[in-house]
Enzyme design. Structure first.
Site, PDB file in Angstrom:
ATOM      1  N   ASP A 109       0.820  -1.202   0.000  1.00 53.72           N
ATOM      2  CA  ASP A 109       0.000   0.000   0.000  1.00 53.72           C
ATOM      3  C   ASP A 109       0.861   1.261   0.000  1.00 53.72           C
ATOM      4  O   ASP A 109       0.477   2.288  -0.570  1.00 53.72           O
ATOM      5  CB  ASP A 109      -0.954   0.001   1.188  1.00 53.72           C
ATOM      6  N   ARG A 110       2.053   1.196   0.603  1.00 56.09           N
ATOM      7  CA  ARG A 110       2.953   2.343   0.625  1.00 56.09           C
ATOM      8  C   ARG A 110       3.478   2.627  -0.782  1.00 56.09           C
ATOM      9  O   ARG A 110       3.596   3.782  -1.197  1.00 56.09           O
ATOM     10  CB  ARG A 110       4.117   2.097   1.596  1.00 56.09           C
ATOM     11  N   ASP A 129      -0.399   8.461   5.621  1.00 55.79           N
ATOM     12  CA  ASP A 129      -1.564   7.574   5.514  1.00 55.79           C
ATOM     13  C   ASP A 129      -2.047   7.230   6.922  1.00 55.79           C
ATOM     14  O   ASP A 129      -1.355   6.582   7.696  1.00 55.79           O
ATOM     15  CB  ASP A 129      -1.182   6.304   4.757  1.00 55.79           C
TER      16      ASP A 129
END
Length: 271
Positions: A109-110, A129
């Site tokens: 996701d990063r 995030d």
């Protein structure tokens, strides 16, 4: 249509794209006890309820930080949509050079957030995030992912206080009227909301000293809006950053399917 699936520790967020046009967003709780059939029925029903015929889904791009569910959702995609999904990992071509000591340790996701942030806002860029963890990522103007910082998410911190103390209780995550709380609830809200705003400001300042003062700061995730109200550190808040990144990375790896795939550049482009 493309189905983008972001499997997080607390929530599975899905977005449907028709080309570049956003159609709908679906959210379900993350539950490693659910079987593929349970998730399959849930997703297809939600698609129908939101006016999307499941048979129209012909591409799927997915990232996951929950390994047991990666296999479950791979099975859902193949059994319910007849599609083998693109599962984003550090080895998938994204145009982003990862300088982490061990690139495979970087959460997918990063990587996805960084790709979307570069495409939409340019580089250098800092992504914050707000999820189960509050994650900071830094990309320089050479499109190199440098690394970042990880701290407990605001909800995790609040729950830890409730579970590990005798007299503190759960509170709504909203800013109190004053930083100096006049009661226990207000004191907790001050520490959580104002405290995390200070955390973000402090880490972003340190990142900019290493990355450059011109770095854009982009917030995403469930609690981004709460913190954004209490600080002017953000240039943009984009709650759908990960889903946009999944679409972009799919296009990069399937150029024959859609014609919008382009190499990443340090200047911002239209979404």
């Amino acid at each position: 249509m493309l189905l983008a699936i972001d499997i997080g520790n607390s929530m599975v967020t899905m977005g449907v794209f028709d080309g570049e046009r956003w159609e709908t967003t679906l959210r379900v709780a993350t539950d490693t006890r659910k079987l593929a059939d349970e998730y399959g029925l849930l997703i297809t029903n939600l698609l129908n309820l939101n006016g999307v015929e499941p048979s129209k889904i012909d591409r799927i791009s997915m990232c996951s930080v929950v390994p047991p569910l990666t296999l479950v959702f791979d099975g859902v995609c193949q059994a319910y949509f007849g599609i083998r999904p693109l599962i984003v990992t550090a080895s998938v071509p994204t145009g982003l050079r990862i300088l982490y000591d061990s690139p495979r340790d970087v959460g997918s996701d990063r990587i996805v957030d960084a790709v979307a942030a570069i495409h939409l806002y340019g580089a250098p860029v800092i992504v914050v995030d707000f999820g189960t963890a509050t994650v900071f990522d830094a990309v320089n103007r050479e499109l190199e992912y440098l690394g970042g910082a990880i701290s407990p998410g605001i909800s995790v911190a609040a729950e830890a206080l409730f579970l590990n103390t005798s007299q503190l209780r759960r509170v709504e995550l909203v800013a109190p009227q004053t930083a100096i709380g006049k009661n226990t609830s207000a004191s907790l809200q001050s520490g959580l909301v104002f405290g995390y705003a200070g955390l973000v400001e402090g880490l972003v300042a340190r990142f900019k000293r290493e990355l450059g003062d011109d770095a854009k700061v982009i917030g995403t995730g469930g609690q981004a809006g709460i913190i954004a109200h209490e600080t002017d550190v953000f240039d943009e808040i984009n709650p759908d950053l990960t889903l946009v990144g999944l679409r972009l990375i799919y296009n990069m790896n399937q150029p024959s399917v859609e014609t919008t795939s382009e190499p990443l550049q340090s200047g911002a482009r239209e979404a």
